[in-house]
Design an enzyme around this catalytic site. Structure first.
Site, short mmCIF file in Angstrom:
data_model
loop_
_atom_site.label_atom_id
_atom_site.label_comp_id
_atom_site.label_asym_id
_atom_site.label_seq_id
_atom_site.Cartn_x
_atom_site.Cartn_y
_atom_site.Cartn_z
N MET A 160 -38.68 -59.23 49.63
CA MET A 160 -39.53 -59.60 50.76
C MET A 160 -40.92 -58.97 50.60
O MET A 160 -41.65 -58.78 51.57
CB MET A 160 -38.89 -59.18 52.08
N ALA A 201 -43.91 -56.07 49.68
CA ALA A 201 -44.14 -54.64 49.91
C ALA A 201 -43.42 -53.86 48.81
O ALA A 201 -42.63 -52.95 49.06
CB ALA A 201 -43.70 -54.20 51.31
N HIS A 220 -42.07 -51.60 45.85
CA HIS A 220 -42.14 -50.17 45.53
C HIS A 220 -41.39 -49.94 44.22
O HIS A 220 -40.93 -50.90 43.58
CB HIS A 220 -41.56 -49.33 46.69
N GLY A 252 -38.52 -49.02 43.59
CA GLY A 252 -37.16 -49.59 43.57
C GLY A 252 -37.20 -51.03 43.05
O GLY A 252 -36.41 -51.42 42.19
N HIS A 253 -38.16 -51.83 43.56
CA HIS A 253 -38.26 -53.22 43.11
C HIS A 253 -38.63 -53.27 41.62
O HIS A 253 -38.13 -54.10 40.87
CB HIS A 253 -39.34 -53.96 43.91
N GLN A 293 -33.47 -63.74 58.82
CA GLN A 293 -32.65 -62.53 58.80
C GLN A 293 -33.15 -61.46 59.77
O GLN A 293 -32.61 -60.36 59.80
CB GLN A 293 -32.51 -61.98 57.37
N LYS A 345 -29.01 -49.91 47.25
CA LYS A 345 -29.42 -49.31 48.53
C LYS A 345 -28.92 -50.18 49.69
O LYS A 345 -28.42 -49.69 50.68
CB LYS A 345 -30.93 -49.17 48.57
N ASP A 346 -29.06 -51.51 49.53
CA ASP A 346 -28.54 -52.45 50.54
C ASP A 346 -27.13 -52.84 50.07
O ASP A 346 -26.90 -53.96 49.61
CB ASP A 346 -29.45 -53.67 50.64
N SER A 381 -39.16 -50.50 51.76
CA SER A 381 -40.46 -50.95 52.27
C SER A 381 -40.69 -50.39 53.67
O SER A 381 -41.83 -50.17 54.08
CB SER A 381 -40.51 -52.47 52.30
#
Ligand code: PAF
Length: 283
Positions: free
Chosen positions: A33, A35, A37, A39-40, A64, A152-153, A189
């Site tokens: 989505m 933003a 960081h 992690g992405h 969502q 993380k998710d 994010s």
């Protein structure tokens, strides 16, 4: 690294992916989505270990978000995101608008059972329908060989795996380890919403979860370890705890000793909701 191709229509996305396929190249996808960081960036790098080309979607998916949630204030920073994608080596950014993804008259919803029950769903009842619907659309639009999602998710990762199994979507789902800052805070994010004092508190979340997971592994009961975690979380300054729960790693059913497990939590700091999870170490 060269800048990624940017496309905002499904036709242009499909044409580019078709060209790559004709050239015999494998395609990885990282749905986001924006933003973006570190992690992405790690998800893109993992995608590029599996495939020669990497597509990253950037779409703040309205379905969502509940009406009370942060859809309007969710960070949007396309120019910065494209810089990050260039550094990461992504080849294409798919940036559809809301009208392209959900044209007037759109009336379909995908509802995944199994791992979507409980945890996030107890607090965000429509969240995984929105995620499953948009992820299914993105996979059908892109037709990647594999897609990378962060641990993380964790519940989302399990739901996406179930979605692909149940609908025979031919996309290999790769779970990627959570990227954390030097204090162990999971990259998100939504960390952008936190001030310095709140960041100090947020950084306690992973420490407390790891302590409680270690207690569980060492033989404490679930009630003892979760009570302990909740007391420490409140003591650290978290204002509200949605859940702390021990679940089996694949099905997300209640954890049984001797099985692979995760300790998952969702907590609030002011108006910001943070989630995290850790593995329950093998005894
Ligand atoms: O994890 C996210 O950023 C989103 O839930 C996803 C998978 C991109 C779907 O909108």
């Amino acid at each position: 690294m060269s800048a990624p191709i940017v496309v905002d229509t499904v036709a242009a996305l499909r044409a580019q992916v078709r060209d790559w396929r004709q050239a015999g190249l494998k395609v990885a996808m990282v749905p986001t989505m924006g933003a973006l960081h570190d992690g992405h960036v790690s998800l893109v790098r993992i995608g590029l270990e599996q495939a020669e080309r990497c597509v990253v979607s950037i779409f703040v998916n309205p379905t969502q978000f509940a009406p009370t949630e942060d859809l309007d204030k969710y960070p949007r920073q396309l120019a910065r995101d494209l810089d990050r994608l260039r550094e990461a080596g992504a080849h294409l950014a798919f940036t559809p608008g809301v009208a392209a993804m959900y044209p007037a008259g759109f009336a379909t919803k995908i509802s995944v059972g199994g791992p979507s029950s409980g945890l996030e769903t107890d607090f965000r009842p429509t969240f995984f329908d929105g995620v499953a619907t948009v992820v299914a659309k993105l996979f059908l639009q892109t037709a990647p060989d594999c897609a990378v999602f962060g641990e993380k998710d964790y519940q989302q990762l399990c739901v996406v795996r179930q979605l692909c199994r149940d609908l025979d979507l031919p996309v290999e789902i790769i779970g990627a380890p959570t990227v954390r800052d030097a204090h162990g805070l999971a990259m998100s994010s939504r960390n952008a919403y936190l001030g310095e004092a709140e960041l100090d508190i947020a950084r306690r979340l992973n420490v407390i979860l790891r302590q409680s997971a270690a207690m569980l592994a060492a033989g404490s009961t679930e009630i003892e370890s979760i009570d302990h975690a909740q007391q420490l979380l409140v003591g650290a300054g978290f204002q509200k705890i949605d859940y702390v729960a021990a679940r089996e790693s694949v099905t997300l059913t209640p954890w049984r000793r001797g099985h692979d497990g995760r300790l998952l939590a969702a907590v609030w700091l002011g108006a910001t909701r943070l989630i995290d999870n850790v593995e329950i170490p093998a005894a």
